[in-house]
Design an enzyme around this catalytic site. Structure first.
Site, PDB file in Angstrom:
ATOM      1  N   LYS A  51       7.605  42.495 -33.722  1.00  0.00           N
ATOM      2  CA  LYS A  51       6.863  41.337 -34.241  1.00  0.00           C
ATOM      3  C   LYS A  51       5.845  41.720 -35.319  1.00  0.00           C
ATOM      4  CE  LYS A  51       8.221  37.760 -31.579  1.00  0.00           C
ATOM      5  NZ  LYS A  51       8.599  36.439 -32.090  1.00  0.00           N
ATOM      6  N   SER A  76       1.451  33.618 -26.195  1.00  0.00           N
ATOM      7  CA  SER A  76       0.848  34.408 -25.118  1.00  0.00           C
ATOM      8  C   SER A  76       1.456  35.799 -25.127  1.00  0.00           C
ATOM      9  CB  SER A  76       1.111  33.739 -23.768  1.00  0.00           C
ATOM     10  OG  SER A  76       2.491  33.530 -23.608  1.00  0.00           O
ATOM     11  N   GLU A 201      21.180  36.692 -25.481  1.00  0.00           N
ATOM     12  CA  GLU A 201      20.058  35.951 -24.908  1.00  0.00           C
ATOM     13  C   GLU A 201      20.225  35.828 -23.394  1.00  0.00           C
ATOM     14  OE1 GLU A 201      19.790  31.975 -26.476  1.00  0.00           O
ATOM     15  OE2 GLU A 201      21.883  31.529 -26.035  1.00  0.00           O
ATOM     16  N   GLY A 205      18.695  30.807 -20.449  1.00  0.00           N
ATOM     17  CA  GLY A 205      18.223  30.143 -21.663  1.00  0.00           C
ATOM     18  C   GLY A 205      19.238  30.335 -22.778  1.00  0.00           C
ATOM     19  N   ASP A 207      20.468  28.469 -25.045  1.00  0.00           N
ATOM     20  CA  ASP A 207      20.452  27.447 -26.106  1.00  0.00           C
ATOM     21  C   ASP A 207      21.085  27.940 -27.400  1.00  0.00           C
ATOM     22  OD1 ASP A 207      17.744  28.942 -25.931  1.00  0.00           O
ATOM     23  OD2 ASP A 207      17.886  28.296 -28.011  1.00  0.00           O
TER      24      ASP A 207
END
Lengths: 317, 317
Positions: A51, A76, A201, A205, A207
C-alpha cells in the site's frame, strides 16, 4: 485508463523511499507445485505492505496547495498507515478516519507516523465523516484503491518482480478492491504479454470473481473473512474495467485454506505474511490452478500481523 | 588454520545448491540504533539455517570411498538437517544420532531428507554412540562446528554479506560452538580489514566470552537457554584460536532480551528467526554496543521455529 508509462513514472517517483523488496524462492514450493515460483515479498515493504507504493505515488503528485492543506483517508488497515507514513515523508498533514474500537496498536502506529486520527462510532458512516472532514478542512480525500495514482503505484511491485525474475508464464495476485490486481495486470501484460494474470480473493467475498464472470460490477455485503484487507464489497469504478480487460482468471480460497497457507509461509518460508497477503500463495499451494512446468510470480502483499492474534490462530488450529 | 581462500573455494563448491540469501534493511532499526544495519537472512537458507553451508562443503569434499560408506552426525538441531539434506543432494547415506525424545516434527524432517535416525536414551552418551556407529559401519563422523570444512563453509555467509552490502564497520554474529563466528571473522578481516567482529552468545552460556577474556578455553555445564543452538559447553579446539585471533569482542544477552528481540524481528521485520538466530540482532537492538554512525552487518543465522512453540512464547509474554 492507467498505462504502463504511468507505472514506470510512479516507479521513478517512489524509488527514493519505497523498498525494492526481495524475491524469494522455495525448493519445497517448487517440488509441491511442479513450477518455478518467485515470491515478491511486499510484506517487507515500508509499513509492511504494498500500500505504501500507491499512497506515496498519490501524495507526491498533489499540487502545492493541496499538499499544504493536507489529506484525509478512511481505513482501519494498511492504507491508513501507508497514507500516514507517506504524509510524514512528504511533509503533508494527514487525517485518518478509523473506527472507535480500532486496536490500540493500530491507532498508535498511525499516530506514530504523525497522523491525526479521527474516530467514528458504529452509528456513523466513515465515508460521510471523511467527506465532511474533507469539505470543512479543505483536505484532499485519498481513496484506498479506486484512484489512478494509487493503481499506478501498486503496479510497480509486479514491474519489479518481472524485472528481477524475468518474463513469467503466470502472475498471481491477491484481490480486495482491485488496486493491486489492476496495477499488476497492466505491468504484466506490458512486460510479458503472454503472462496469464490471476486474481485471488476469499471465497466468502467473491464479488470480484462474480463481476469477472458476469462482466458487470457486482456488490455484495461486507464479507466475513480473516483476509481483512479483502473485506471489500466490490471492485471500483476504475479497477473493474482494468480487471475485465487484463486479468485472465479469478480464483477463490476458503479461510481454512488461507490459514493453512499462512502457517506454511510462516513456518517453512520463515516469513510473516498476513491473511490477505497469502491469498495468491494459497491458491498455488492448494493447487486451484495447474502450474506444472510454469514460471510463476506470486505477490505476497503484506505482513502486518499482530503477534497475539497469530498465537491465537495457532492455538485454534 | 582456515584461510580466506578456503572460504572462497567453499563458496564455489556450495553455490550450485546453497541460496545466496537476501540482505534486508529496516528504517526502524536504523532509527533506533543510529546505524545503517544490514541483516543477512540465513533463516532463508536451505533447511532454514546457515548450517547447510558448512555441511554441504564438508560432505562434498569427502573421498569417493567415504562418500560410498556414508556419514554420521549427532545433533537434535539444525546440523542434523543440514547433514541429511546435503547427503540427499550428494547421494551420500547419512545416519543421524538424535535424542529418544526429539520432537516428532524434527524426526520427520530429518527422515524426510532420507537420513537414517538412530535414537539414544538419556542413559547413553550420544558422542560414544556416534563413535561406535562410525567404527562399526565405517561411517565418517561430521562434527557440528569444530572442523575446517565446516568453518570454511560457514564463512561464506559473511563473504556474501560484505560483497552485497559493501565494507562494514562492524559485523555481529551469533556464537554457539563458534563455527559461524570463526568463519565469519576470517571472511570479514580479509574483505574489510578494519571491520570489528563481535560475537554474541546467551548470558546463561557465556563460555566463549569467558574464554575470550581469559585467553584460555573455558568449558561450562550445558547452559539452560532458549537459544538451543548455543547450548554448547565450550568453543572448539579449532574455533577457539580463530576467535582469539580475529574476533574483537564478545557480548552476551539474557533470554528475556532475546525473546523481545525475536518478537521484534517477527512482528516488525516480518521474518521468523529462531532464538539462536536472533542473538546478534538482540545485542544491537538492546544497545549492548554503541553503533551510532556505523555501517553494521548482522547475521540472522536461522529460522527453524515450531509454530506451537512460538505461540506458547507469545502467550507467556
Amino acid at each position: 485508463m492507467v498505462s504502463f508509462d504511468d507505472i514506470a513514472r510512479a516507479h521513478e517517483r517512489i524509488q527514493p523511499q519505497a523498498k525494492r523488496t526481495p524475491v524469494l524462492t522455495s525448493a519445497t514450493v517448487d517440488a509441491h507445485t511442479g513450477a518455478k515460483v518467485f515470491f515478491k515479498c511486499e510484506n517487507f515493504q515500508r509499513m509492511g505492505a504494498f500500500k505504501f507504493r500507491g499512497a506515496y505515488n498519490a501524495l507526491s503528485q498533489l499540487g502545492q496547495e493541496e499538499k499544504q492543506r493536507g489529506v484525509v483517508a478512511f481505513s482501519s488497515g494498511n492504507h491508513a498507515q501507508a497514507i500516514a507514513l507517506s504524509g510524514k515523508l512528504l511533509g503533508i498533514k494527514t487525517v485518518i478516519v478509523m473506527p472507535h474500537d480500532a486496536p490500540p496498536v493500530k491507532l498508535e502506529a498511525t499516530r506514530g507516523y504523525g497522523a491525526e486520527v479521527v474516530q467514528y462510532t458504529k452509528h456513523e458512516d466513515r465515508e460521510t465523516l471523511a467527506g465532511k472532514l474533507a469539505a470543512e478542512r479543505k483536505l484532499t480525500l485519498i481513496p484506498p484503491f479506486d484512484h489512478e495514482h494509487i493503481i499506478a503505484g501498486q503496479g510497480t511491485a509486479a514491474k519489479e518482480l518481472i524485472e528481477d525474475a524475468g518474463a513469467l508464464d503466470v502472475l498471481m495476485v491477491p484481490c480486495g478492491g482491485g488496486g493491486l490486481l489492476s496495477g499488476s495486470s497492466i505491468a504484466a501484460k506490458h512486460l510479458a504479454p503472454s503472462c496469464k494474470v490471476i486474481g485471488v480473493e476469499p471465497a466468502a467475498g467473491d464479488d470480484a470473481t462474480q463481476s469477472f464472470v458476469k462482466k458487470r460490477l457486482i456488490t455484495i455485503a461486507v464479507p466475513d473473512t480473516i483476509a481483512d484487507g479483502a473485506r471489500t464489497p466490490s471492485l471500483g469504478k476504475l479497477t473493474f474495467p482494468i480487471v475485465l480487460r487484463y486479468v485472465d482468471d479469478m480464483l477463490t480460497v476458503t479461510d481454512a485454506e488461507l490459514t493453512r497457507a499462512m502457517f506454511f509461509l510462516w513456518e517453512r518460508m520463515k516469513i510473516i505474511v498476513e491473511p490477505t497477503g497469502a491469498l495468491a500463495a494459497c491458491a498455488a499451494l492448494e493447487k486451484k490452478i495447474d502450474l506444472k512446468g510454469k514460471k510463476v510470480g506470486i505477490v505476497l502483499s503484506g505482513g502486518n500481523v499482530d503477534l497475539r492474534w497469530a498465537a491465537a490462530q495457532i492455538n485454534k488450529a
